[in-house]
Write an enzyme that holds these catalytic residues in place. Structure first.
Site, PDB file in Angstrom:
ATOM      1  N   ALA A  65     -18.393  45.421   4.609  1.00  0.00           N
ATOM      2  CA  ALA A  65     -18.120  44.216   5.392  1.00  0.00           C
ATOM      3  C   ALA A  65     -16.611  44.026   5.478  1.00  0.00           C
ATOM      4  CB  ALA A  65     -18.780  43.008   4.754  1.00  0.00           C
ATOM      5  N   GLY A 109     -21.637  46.898   2.661  1.00  0.00           N
ATOM      6  CA  GLY A 109     -22.447  46.596   3.836  1.00  0.00           C
ATOM      7  C   GLY A 109     -22.773  47.819   4.654  1.00  0.00           C
ATOM      8  N   GLU A 112     -25.695  49.313   3.053  1.00  0.00           N
ATOM      9  CA  GLU A 112     -26.841  48.430   3.269  1.00  0.00           C
ATOM     10  C   GLU A 112     -27.387  48.546   4.688  1.00  0.00           C
ATOM     11  OE1 GLU A 112     -26.017  44.763   0.237  1.00  0.00           O
ATOM     12  OE2 GLU A 112     -24.482  45.156   1.751  1.00  0.00           O
ATOM     13  N   GLU A 132     -19.299  46.182  -4.471  1.00  0.00           N
ATOM     14  CA  GLU A 132     -18.971  44.757  -4.390  1.00  0.00           C
ATOM     15  C   GLU A 132     -18.543  44.170  -5.733  1.00  0.00           C
ATOM     16  OE1 GLU A 132     -21.985  45.476  -1.035  1.00  0.00           O
ATOM     17  OE2 GLU A 132     -21.662  46.183  -3.091  1.00  0.00           O
TER      18      GLU A 132
END
Length: 258
Positions: A65, A109, A112, A132
């Site tokens: 992200a 992300g 993911e 993360e």
């Protein structure tokens, strides 16, 4: 439609979407997620498209992200805006199969989103991870859940607690990816696989995808019962009649998606 953060093309019966923020290693900003959702919706509605490939660049599928975009947000902001649920989950609601073609880094992300797809083809230079924890947070787009279901508790726990990266060979051994492809051949191979799927009966492909996904969320007895009912339902389709007739007549099947 013109996009700024992705590129979109059609290759026969296959829709190809490439994340395209090279200066940010395809970091998943809000604008990119919005454009990705629009592209997926367009392909989902296109009767000429039977399967979708989602890829990035040779250097990075997506490095995570966009941290610059979210670092100053607070709890009430992300909670009230339903951050990640809005937009990101569009990948998971497409009924047509989505293949993730992952080269380079798929982190946070990025990992993911790849796991949201129906299966992953990995380039030989691919690296997966949920780092993360190293920036003071935890995975928020399914990393602790989908990774655990894919590779098991021990390996997922280690990766989520340490941020360690997994290379393509380990990812294949662990069941995270279906197989490894030379990086130069990755996208072409993914399109080839997607085209094979697109040439099959679309309603039956959708039923099969639904059945496999249910396996992640139900007890075995319930999943078997669900599968059995979907299997029975295929006998109401013209494509089942055509497929079995073609097999017995030793000829290629001509499916009509009906």
């Amino acid at each position: 439609m013109a996009f700024e953060n992705i590129t979109v093309e059609t290759r026969g019966r296959v829709g190809l979407i490439a994340l395209n923020r090279p200066k940010a290693m395809n970091a998943l900003c809000a604008a990119l997620i919005s454009e990705l959702g629009q592209a997926l919706n367009t392909f989902e509605a296109d009767d000429g498209i039977g399967a979708i490939v989602l890829t990035g660049s040779e250097k990075a599928f997506a490095a995570g992200a966009d941290i610059k975009e979210m670092k100053d947000r607070d709890y009430m902001d992300v909670y009230m805006s339903n951050f990640i649920t809005n937009g990101w989950e569009q990948v998971t609601v497409c009924r047509k199969p989505i293949i993730a073609a992952v080269a380079g880094f798929a982190l946070g992300g990025g990992c993911e989103v790849a796991m949201m797809c129906d299966f992953i083809l990995a380039a030989d230079n691919a690296k997966f991870g949920q780092p993360e924890i190293t920036i003071g947070t935890i995975p928020g787009a399914g990393g602790t859940q989908r990774l655990t279901r894919a590779v098991g508790k021990s390996k997922a726990m280690e990766m989520c607690l340490t941020g360690r990266l997994m290379d393509a060979a380990e990812a294949e051994r662990s069941g995270l990816v279906s197989r490894i492809v030379p990086v130069a051949e990755l996208v072409d191979e993914a399109v080839k696989v997607a085209d094979k799927i697109a040439g099959l009966s679309r309603p039956v492909v959708m039923l099969c995808k639904e059945a496999v996904n249910v396996a992640f969320e139900t007890p075995l007895s319930q999943g078997i019962r669900f599968e059995r009912r979907l299997f029975h339902s295929t006998f109401s389709t013209q494509d089942q009649k055509e497929g079995m007739a073609a097999f017995t007549e030793k000829r290629p099947a001509v499916f009509k998606n009906a």
